[in-house]
Structure formats: C-alpha cells, structure tokens
Design an enzyme around this catalytic site. Structure first.
Site, mmCIF file in Angstrom:
data_model
loop_
_atom_site.group_PDB
_atom_site.id
_atom_site.type_symbol
_atom_site.label_atom_id
_atom_site.label_comp_id
_atom_site.label_asym_id
_atom_site.label_seq_id
_atom_site.Cartn_x
_atom_site.Cartn_y
_atom_site.Cartn_z
ATOM 1 N N ARG A 34 -10.427 6.880 -14.104
ATOM 2 C CA ARG A 34 -10.868 7.000 -12.707
ATOM 3 C C ARG A 34 -12.165 7.796 -12.583
ATOM 4 O O ARG A 34 -12.947 7.558 -11.663
ATOM 5 C CB ARG A 34 -9.761 7.627 -11.867
ATOM 6 C CG ARG A 34 -8.665 6.612 -11.611
ATOM 7 C CD ARG A 34 -7.592 7.146 -10.731
ATOM 8 N NE ARG A 34 -6.822 6.026 -10.186
ATOM 9 C CZ ARG A 34 -5.660 6.153 -9.576
ATOM 10 N NH1 ARG A 34 -5.114 7.340 -9.438
ATOM 11 N NH2 ARG A 34 -5.048 5.095 -9.098
ATOM 12 N N LYS A 194 11.612 -3.549 -8.300
ATOM 13 C CA LYS A 194 12.336 -3.928 -7.082
ATOM 14 C C LYS A 194 11.698 -5.074 -6.311
ATOM 15 O O LYS A 194 10.496 -5.080 -6.089
ATOM 16 C CB LYS A 194 12.407 -2.727 -6.141
ATOM 17 C CG LYS A 194 13.286 -1.619 -6.636
ATOM 18 C CD LYS A 194 13.237 -0.519 -5.603
ATOM 19 C CE LYS A 194 14.214 0.601 -5.905
ATOM 20 N NZ LYS A 194 13.993 1.704 -4.970
ATOM 21 N N GLY A 348 0.365 0.164 -10.567
ATOM 22 C CA GLY A 348 0.294 1.318 -11.458
ATOM 23 C C GLY A 348 0.822 1.041 -12.853
ATOM 24 O O GLY A 348 0.121 1.252 -13.854
ATOM 25 N N GLY A 371 -0.819 1.145 -5.304
ATOM 26 C CA GLY A 371 -0.332 0.833 -3.965
ATOM 27 C C GLY A 371 -1.400 0.179 -3.101
ATOM 28 O O GLY A 371 -1.111 -0.725 -2.318
#
Ligand code: ADP
Ligand code: MG
Length: 389
Positions: A34, A194, A348, A371
C-alpha cells in the site's frame, strides 16, 4: 471524478488521504504494497513543487493507542521518498496545525492515525473543518477507504478543492470495466467464507456475466439448498432460501452456474491432517469440505479457458492451511494463464492469496481495496467517488 490533471499543485500544501492500513510485525511494516502503491501520486505532487500532509488510518484503535501509531509507516515511507517527517500529533490537533505550517516545498509530513480522533468515523463536521485547515487542496488516494463516509475521506473533501489520486483513478477505471461494457465471455469466480458477504456483488454482476463459478465455504450453502449432503461443512442455514433464489435468477438470466463437483475434506482444520476426496454433494459426517477437489479444479480451468473478462473474489478453500490451498492455487493459475483477457482480483483474502502465490503481475488488476472493491461492484459507486464528482 476530478483527478490530478485538474490540480495545479505548484507551491501548494496538499493534504493527501492515503490508505496505509498495512500489516505490522514487531513494530515494522510487514507488507509495503500500500505504501508503494501511493508513490506515483506523492511523487507527482512533489515534482510539481508541493509540500504534502498525509492522513491515514491504521487498524481499528479505540482512541489514541501507541500500538496503532503510524510512526513505523512513516519510517518505511522515508525509505522511498526524501523529506518525510513524522509528527506524532492527532491530525485534528493544534499541534498538527502548527507543525504543518512550517512545511517547505518537497517536504512530506505524516500525521498520526486519523482513528485516534473520536470524530473520524462519525464524520464529525468540526473535525473535517480542522483537517481542511491542513492543506489548500485535498487528494483522495485511499481507494481501500473510499467506501467509508469518514471525516478524512468524505467530510474534508466537501470543504477544500478535492481530486482523485492516481491509485484511486486506476482502481475505479479497472473496476468500472467489470460493470460497463465488459467483453464476453465474462466469468466470475466467487468463494470465501459466507454467501451473506457476497450476495450483493453476485446480484449486481449476474445480469452482466455468462458464467458463475462458486467455491469456498459458501458453495456448501448452495449445495445444501439443492438437496446435497455436506457433512460438517460450513453452511449458513438461514441463507438456504436466498441461495435458491439466486440460482433461480441465474436460470432466468441464462447464466451458467458451476458448483464444486468434488471436495477435499478432513475432520479438522490442521496442517498435514489426513484428507479425503468426496463428491461435493455426498460428504459424510464428521467430514467437512475444506477445498475444491481435483475434478473441480480441472472443470473450473476448462470453464475459464476462453473467457475475455474475469473477476475473482474469495479463496476456493482454507488456503491459509496447506494442503487446503491447492484449489485456490489452481484457480489463480488458471486465471493468470488467460491470454488477452481482462482479469481482476478483489477482496482481502483473495488478494493475499494471489500475492502469496506470486501471481500478482499476471493479473490485469489486483485491487488494493477489499471491502471497497466489493462495495463498488455492488453499488457502482462509493461515498469517496461521489464526493469527487
Ligand atoms: P475475501 O477476503 O477475499 O473477500 P472471504 O473473507 O470471504 O474472502 O473468505 C476468506 C476465508 O474463507 C478464508 O479465511 C478461508 O479460510 C475461508 N474459507 C474458504 N473456504 C472454506 C471452507 N471450505 N471452509 C471453511 N472456511 C473456508
Ligand atoms: Mg476476508
């Protein structure tokens, strides 16, 4: 979006929101991705003769906490850029204001973690106004935070002339290609933990795609919804109806769905544990499916061959624990091998997997925002994009 093309930064003090939410280990930066990704924007502004004030969050501190100090990040940044100085002040404080007042062209001030400020996540207008006093222009380059309507992302952008940095621009350009006029055939590979985390993205992508490949734990919710036996595999019992609805949608839209044919299963998640391969819809108790099996790897490879646009989110298995990383590795390799295709990875854990496998450079785009990339693909915009329009 207004971009750096629209900003004349000569002689200005420019406030830049970066995403330096990097992993730390023993007080040092463990992965500089990053930081490195932010350099084109910072160098461009410095080359124009600006001075810079950098804002970032790190982790999820509840107020000031030395564990979440940006000091090690500033140290890592200083290895790449001359003129970097760390000021250990909360960015909304009077000390911070005073410190940046003395900056000269070419100098870079790193202030403390914005999440040391109680008003940051609440987008407190007073805090945003204090941030606005730190620079004459604001550049948002924290794509990974652009889904957060926080004071250092959205609040401050409303108060000073604001522009997207190069990383922000690159991310939006790549991800918008997945939504607008994608070249066909278009395949999406989705996995991870999920269904409930990914349902929004799947629903928004469905009308645009040709094939949907589902792996990871969430495949078991679909397999169970279709009447399969999944043993002790992870299932979201309260999402079975949702899974059925989604499958019905795919039929209506003519999207071909590919679920795992076989799985690698074990009784426990443990390195080197004894594993067995079962048909994905006939996993006996006490086994749980922890990765896609060899037949599925082959089938997924065949389905992906010839795709012109691909998006991948979510590992195919518990890739953190070998040997359950093999399915993720196989899908990563299959995507990386596509010729002339536009290939994107986001999320991620999926991005961590791609980096670990050393495949990063073989994708068209590897999103830095977990996200944020998913929310963009779900909604087609983000608070941090809207504020720059
Ligand atoms: P991303 O961060 O890329 O969006 P997720 O956070 O949705 O991905 O999912 C990643 C997690 O899913 C990993 O921790 C991985 O271990 C877990 N996972 C994948 N497959 C399985 C499985 N079959 N059983 C249990 N956990 C799984
Ligand atoms: Mg994750």
């Amino acid at each position: 979006m207004r971009t750096l093309k629209d900003l004349d930064a000569r002689g200005k003090r420019v406030l830049v929101r970066v995403d330096y939410n990097v992993p730390l280990k023993d007080g040092a930066v463990q992965d500089e991705t990053r930081i490195v990704e932010s350099l084109p924007t910072l160098r461009h502004l410095l080359d124009q003769g600006a001075s810079l004030v950098l804002l970032s969050h790190l982790g999820r501190p509840k107020g000031p906490d030395p564990k979440y100090s940006l000091a090690p990040v500033a140290e890592a940044l200083a290895q790449h850029l001359p003129g970097v100085r760390f000021f250990p002040f909360a960015p909304g404080s009077e000390e911070a204001q005073a410190a940046v007042g003395g900056l000269k062209a070419g100098e870079v001030a790193v202030l403390e973690n914005v999440r040391f400020e109680p008003g940051e996540e609440k987008n407190d207008p007073d805090l945003a106004a204090r941030y606005a006093g730190l620079g004459e222009a604001f550049v948002l380059d924290a794509f990974g935070s652009a889904h957060r309507a926080h004071a250092s992302v959205v609040g401050v952008a409303r108060l000073v002339p604001s522009f997207a940095g190069f990383l922000m621009e690159k991310e939006v350009k790549a991800l918008s290609r997945l939504l607008h006029n994608p070249e066909k055939p278009y395949a999406v590979v989705i996995g991870g933990a999920k269904v409930s985390d990914k349902i929004g993205v799947m629903e928004n992508l469905l009308p645009r795609i040709d094939r949907l490949l589902i792996g990871g734990a969430m495949a078991f919710t679909f397999i169970k919804a279709l009447g399969g036996e999944v043993g002790k595999s992870l299932v979201e019992e309260d999402r079975l109806a949702l899974a059925r609805d989604l499958l019905k949608r795919t039929e209506e839209l003519g999207v071909k769905v590919h679920l795992p044919l076989d799985v690698v299963a074990a009784e426990r998640i443990e390195p080197g544990v004894e594993t067995k391969v079962f048909p994905a819809d006939a996993i006996p108790v006490p086994y749980m499916g922890l990765d896609i099996g060899p037949r599925t790897q082959e089938a997924f490879r065949e389905v992906l061959a010839g795709a012109k646009t691909t998006f991948w989110n979510g590992p195919m298995g518990v890739f953190e624990v070998p040997p359950f990383d093999e399915g993720t590795l196989a899908v990563g390799r299959a995507l990386a091998a596509l010729e002339g295709a536009f290939t994107v990875v986001g999320g991620g854990d999926s991005v961590a997997a791609v980096n670990r496998l050393g495949l990063k450079d073989r994708f068209s785009h590897v999103s830095t925002g977990g996200g944020a990339s998913l929310e963009y693909l779900e909604k087609g915009t983000l608070p941090g994009i809207e504020v720059l329009e």
